[in-house]
Design a protein around this motif. Structure first.
Motif, PDB file in Angstrom:
ATOM      1  N   VAL A   1       0.859  -1.179   0.000  1.00 48.31           N
ATOM      2  CA  VAL A   1       0.000   0.000   0.000  1.00 48.31           C
ATOM      3  C   VAL A   1       0.898   1.233   0.000  1.00 48.31           C
ATOM      4  O   VAL A   1       1.733   1.410   0.890  1.00 48.31           O
ATOM      5  CB  VAL A   1      -0.918   0.024   1.239  1.00 48.31           C
ATOM      6  CG1 VAL A   1      -1.838   1.241   1.184  1.00 48.31           C
ATOM      7  CG2 VAL A   1      -1.733  -1.256   1.342  1.00 48.31           C
TER       8      VAL A   1
ATOM      9  N   ASP B   1       3.676  -4.584   4.433  1.00 46.31           N
ATOM     10  CA  ASP B   1       2.641  -4.323   3.425  1.00 46.31           C
ATOM     11  C   ASP B   1       2.490  -2.842   3.095  1.00 46.31           C
ATOM     12  O   ASP B   1       1.652  -2.476   2.268  1.00 46.31           O
ATOM     13  CB  ASP B   1       1.284  -4.862   3.901  1.00 46.31           C
ATOM     14  CG  ASP B   1       1.298  -6.372   4.054  1.00 46.31           C
ATOM     15  OD1 ASP B   1       1.997  -7.035   3.271  1.00 46.31           O
ATOM     16  OD2 ASP B   1       0.615  -6.884   4.967  1.00 46.31           O
TER      17      ASP B   1
ATOM     18  N   LYS C   1      -4.978  -0.067   5.864  1.00 48.30           N
ATOM     19  CA  LYS C   1      -5.327  -1.230   5.052  1.00 48.30           C
ATOM     20  C   LYS C   1      -6.838  -1.320   4.844  1.00 48.30           C
ATOM     21  O   LYS C   1      -7.305  -1.744   3.777  1.00 48.30           O
ATOM     22  CB  LYS C   1      -4.800  -2.502   5.716  1.00 48.30           C
ATOM     23  CG  LYS C   1      -3.273  -2.566   5.768  1.00 48.30           C
ATOM     24  CD  LYS C   1      -2.785  -3.819   6.465  1.00 48.30           C
ATOM     25  CE  LYS C   1      -1.271  -3.850   6.529  1.00 48.30           C
ATOM     26  NZ  LYS C   1      -0.760  -5.069   7.228  1.00 48.30           N
TER      27      LYS C   1
ATOM     28  N   ASN D   1      -8.787  -1.065   1.145  1.00 52.78           N
ATOM     29  CA  ASN D   1      -9.656  -2.130   0.643  1.00 52.78           C
ATOM     30  C   ASN D   1     -11.043  -1.628   0.255  1.00 52.78           C
ATOM     31  O   ASN D   1     -11.901  -2.415  -0.162  1.00 52.78           O
ATOM     32  CB  ASN D   1      -9.792  -3.237   1.695  1.00 52.78           C
ATOM     33  CG  ASN D   1      -8.521  -4.047   1.847  1.00 52.78           C
ATOM     34  OD1 ASN D   1      -7.737  -4.163   0.911  1.00 52.78           O
ATOM     35  ND2 ASN D   1      -8.302  -4.596   3.031  1.00 52.78           N
TER      36      ASN D   1
END
Length: 229
Positions: free
Chosen positions: A19, A43, A134, A138
């Protein structure tokens, strides 16, 4: 010869699965601290920082990548509310997550109306900020529970139509209305699925139908629509 040249070409870089996060805060210590904390998560990749909204916009227009912008609300020159409006107008696919120490009713409402996908207070643990990034990446909304309750109280008025009015006016099914109400409470697709005993795929389909029937762009607009009812 052409085949040999083709084989000797360097491979194209793979698209990053991380990300891409851009930080906006007028406090350099907070920017640096967040960069370090977020950088510990495999991530997440911090692509850059800025000290106010217009500087952030200029960075994005210069080519700096971002999937999610972590944005303070109160900043000089261009605060987070106006910065969100500018960025979402120019880059509608970028998600903006507001992060602030100020529990300010007016700023909260304006930021969400300008397209912010979520809102967290700075006193939450670092792991919660990482998860929040996150979550909005999404496509889910993320609103602090205290803020969600306050939004509901501020946006609803005594003259608001009955809760079933969207069923009559816009043709939402009862299941779609339940999903829309859950979105206005700040629940993710996974949380909605658990609450309503549905699969996440079914919830996603309902969200698509709701957006189409209400002629809205994203989950943020669904939440605002429902909170005004």
């Amino acid at each position: 010869m052409s085949e040999q040249n083709h084989e000797n070409r360097p491979p194209l870089p793979e698209k990053s699965s991380q990300v891409q996060v851009f930080l906006v805060d007028d406090d350099s210590f907070i920017r640096e601290s967040l960069s370090v904390v977020l950088g510990l998560d495999a991530d997440i990749h911090v692509t850059g920082t800025a000290s106010h909204g217009t500087e952030a916009l200029a960075c994005l227009e210069s080519g700096i990548l971002a999937d999610v912008i972590l944005m303070d609300i109160r900043m000089p020159v261009c605060d987070g509310v106006e910065g969100t409006r500018l960025i979402k107008t120019r880059f509608p696919d970028i998600q903006v997550l507001m992060l602030t120490t100020f529990d300010d009713d007016e700023y909260i409402i304006q930021a969400i109306q300008n397209g912010a996908s979520g809102y967290l207070l700075k006193n939450v643990p670092p792991a919660r900020i990482v998860q929040g990034i996150k979550t909005v990446h999404n496509g889910d909304m993320l609103i602090h529970p205290d803020v969600a309750r306050k939004l509901a109280g501020l946006l609803r008025t005594p003259a608001s139509p009955p809760v079933n009015e969207p069923l009559k006016t816009y043709g939402l099914t009862r299941a779609e209305l339940s999903v829309a109400e859950a979105i206005s409470e700040g629940l993710s697709n996974k949380e909605i699925a658990a609450k309503l005993f549905l699969s996440e795929g079914t919830v996603k389909n309902y969200v698509t139908e709701i957006l189409s029937k209400l002629n809205l762009r994203d989950r943020t607009q669904i939440a605002i629509f429902m909170l005004k009812k």
